[in-house]
Write an enzyme that holds these catalytic residues in place. Sequence first.
Site, mmCIF file in Angstrom:
data_model
loop_
_atom_site.group_PDB
_atom_site.id
_atom_site.type_symbol
_atom_site.label_atom_id
_atom_site.label_comp_id
_atom_site.label_asym_id
_atom_site.label_seq_id
_atom_site.Cartn_x
_atom_site.Cartn_y
_atom_site.Cartn_z
ATOM 1 N N SER A 184 0.959 -1.217 -0.051
ATOM 2 C CA SER A 184 -0.183 -0.042 0.013
ATOM 3 C C SER A 184 0.913 1.206 0.212
ATOM 4 C CB SER A 184 -0.864 0.079 1.307
ATOM 5 O OG SER A 184 -0.196 -0.184 2.489
ATOM 6 N N HIS A 212 -5.242 -4.402 -1.824
ATOM 7 C CA HIS A 212 -5.196 -3.160 -2.836
ATOM 8 C C HIS A 212 -5.052 -3.868 -4.406
ATOM 9 C CE1 HIS A 212 -4.557 0.552 -0.680
ATOM 10 N NE2 HIS A 212 -4.054 0.105 0.035
ATOM 11 N N LYS A 243 -12.084 -1.239 -0.123
ATOM 12 C CA LYS A 243 -11.315 -0.235 -1.240
ATOM 13 C C LYS A 243 -11.933 -0.361 -2.662
ATOM 14 C CE LYS A 243 -7.220 -0.370 1.642
ATOM 15 N NZ LYS A 243 -6.819 -1.381 2.303
HETATM 16 C C1 LIG Z 1 -6.313 -1.584 3.791
HETATM 17 C C2 LIG Z 1 -5.859 -2.861 4.261
HETATM 18 C C3 LIG Z 1 -6.447 -3.956 4.977
HETATM 19 C C4 LIG Z 1 -7.555 -3.533 5.887
HETATM 20 O O1 LIG Z 1 -8.811 -3.763 5.040
HETATM 21 P P1 LIG Z 1 -10.246 -3.200 6.151
HETATM 22 O O2 LIG Z 1 -11.233 -3.814 5.130
HETATM 23 O O3 LIG Z 1 -10.038 -1.590 5.867
HETATM 24 O O4 LIG Z 1 -10.129 -3.354 7.544
HETATM 25 C C5 LIG Z 1 -5.842 -5.282 5.108
HETATM 26 N N1 LIG Z 1 -4.745 -5.230 4.341
HETATM 27 C C6 LIG Z 1 -4.385 -4.523 3.438
HETATM 28 C C7 LIG Z 1 -3.118 -4.967 2.630
HETATM 29 C C8 LIG Z 1 -4.803 -3.363 3.327
HETATM 30 O O5 LIG Z 1 -4.141 -2.445 2.582
#
Ligand SMILES: *Cc1c(COP(=O)(O)O)cnc(C)c1O
Length: 395
Positions: A184, A212, A243
């Site tokens: 990320s 992502h 996301k």
């Molecule tokens: C954003 C993210 C999460 C968490 O996801 P949420 O649904 O916001 O709890 C987990 N792993 C990665 C790699 C992320 O970028």
Amino acid sequence: MNARLKAYLDTEIGSLKSRGIYRMPRVLESPAGPRVRMDGRDIIQLSSNNYLGLTTHPRVLAAARRAIDEFGAGPGAVRTIAGTMSLHLELERRLARFKSTESALVFQSGYTANVGVVSTLMQEGDLIVSDELNHASIIDGCRLCKADRAIYRHLDYENLREILRTARRKTTGKILVVADGVFSMDGDVSDLRTIRTLCREFDAIPMVDDAHATGVLGTDGRGTVDHFGLKDDWDIQIGTMSKAFGVMGGYVCGPRPLIDFYIHKARPFLFSSSHPPAVMAACIAAVEVMESEPELLARLWENTRTFKEGLKRLGFDTGASITPITPVIIGSGAKAARFSDELFESGVFAQGIFFPMVAEEKSRVRTIVMATHTHQDLEEALGVFEVVGRKLGVI
Ligand SMILES: *Cc1c(COP(=O)(O)O)cnc(C)c1O
């Protein structure tokens, strides 16, 4: 307030303030889109994970509204007692089909999916091998179990091989190799083909967190396993629906026995209620949109190319990204913070990212384009980057 509590909080908050990192989140006063109203300003948004614009897609919104009328506001109980609705099962069927796996299980978030999946599976005597830049939720999953852990250097598969070779001689238990699909902070990608080969060689279980990558990489956005052509040859896939799905929630996809195991054992699943109907219906609609409107994904990548090339042409250091996440590496934390503030004053939001999320001298602002940015949005944003970049001597 208890005096000890007050003293403790004063010290902690004081320390944040003296380090210059005491900041309340900015407030969005409009839907999460390519242009938003934030803290009273109209700005171009370059920090959202709403890759495909689904937070406001008409089909997604209509599905959420219908579900409230049909199923009410909440599920009424944890899933194992009386809170599993037909919508949950429908969403899980769609997710499994989307990911080409036998089965899927929905969690409240990507965070709880990782925590539940890692900590439930891995026991004393097992070993978790993790990329050094993996997401905090994977790290927290490791902390909640008694398995040993080893960290391999970021994307360094020779290092991973060394660790696995040594570990296989010593460990009789399970070995889990876990990595983010897309990282990320840098927008770079794990090489799942190499990871899978190493897992075979050393009898380890492959797991990827595609938070992502889903909606971004692979056919119709199916993620990194599809991107690398490994369809049914990968054990554990995690993802989030907060996301690119544009909604909220997490999931694990994999073989049927794995999902059956989690239904009976994963604590976030057993002891915490699941999504309200509107959220599930919106997620189902989001999968349908990904499968039926490939032009959104095409636009995301077109915008990615335009913006990345634009930043490079201006002379910015954009790191090793090959995805819609493009870091603009600025230098010190203080300078990156100032860069982000100056962008905001000029109508562009790109979040500053500092130590400990990245090394101090690699502090940056992180940009993420969306399918819904227009060409003009991106040209305007590039214009602002140019002005601020020259003003602060970055380019
Ligand atoms: C954003 C993210 C999460 C968490 O996801 P949420 O649904 O916001 O709890 C987990 N792993 C990665 C790699 C992320 O970028």
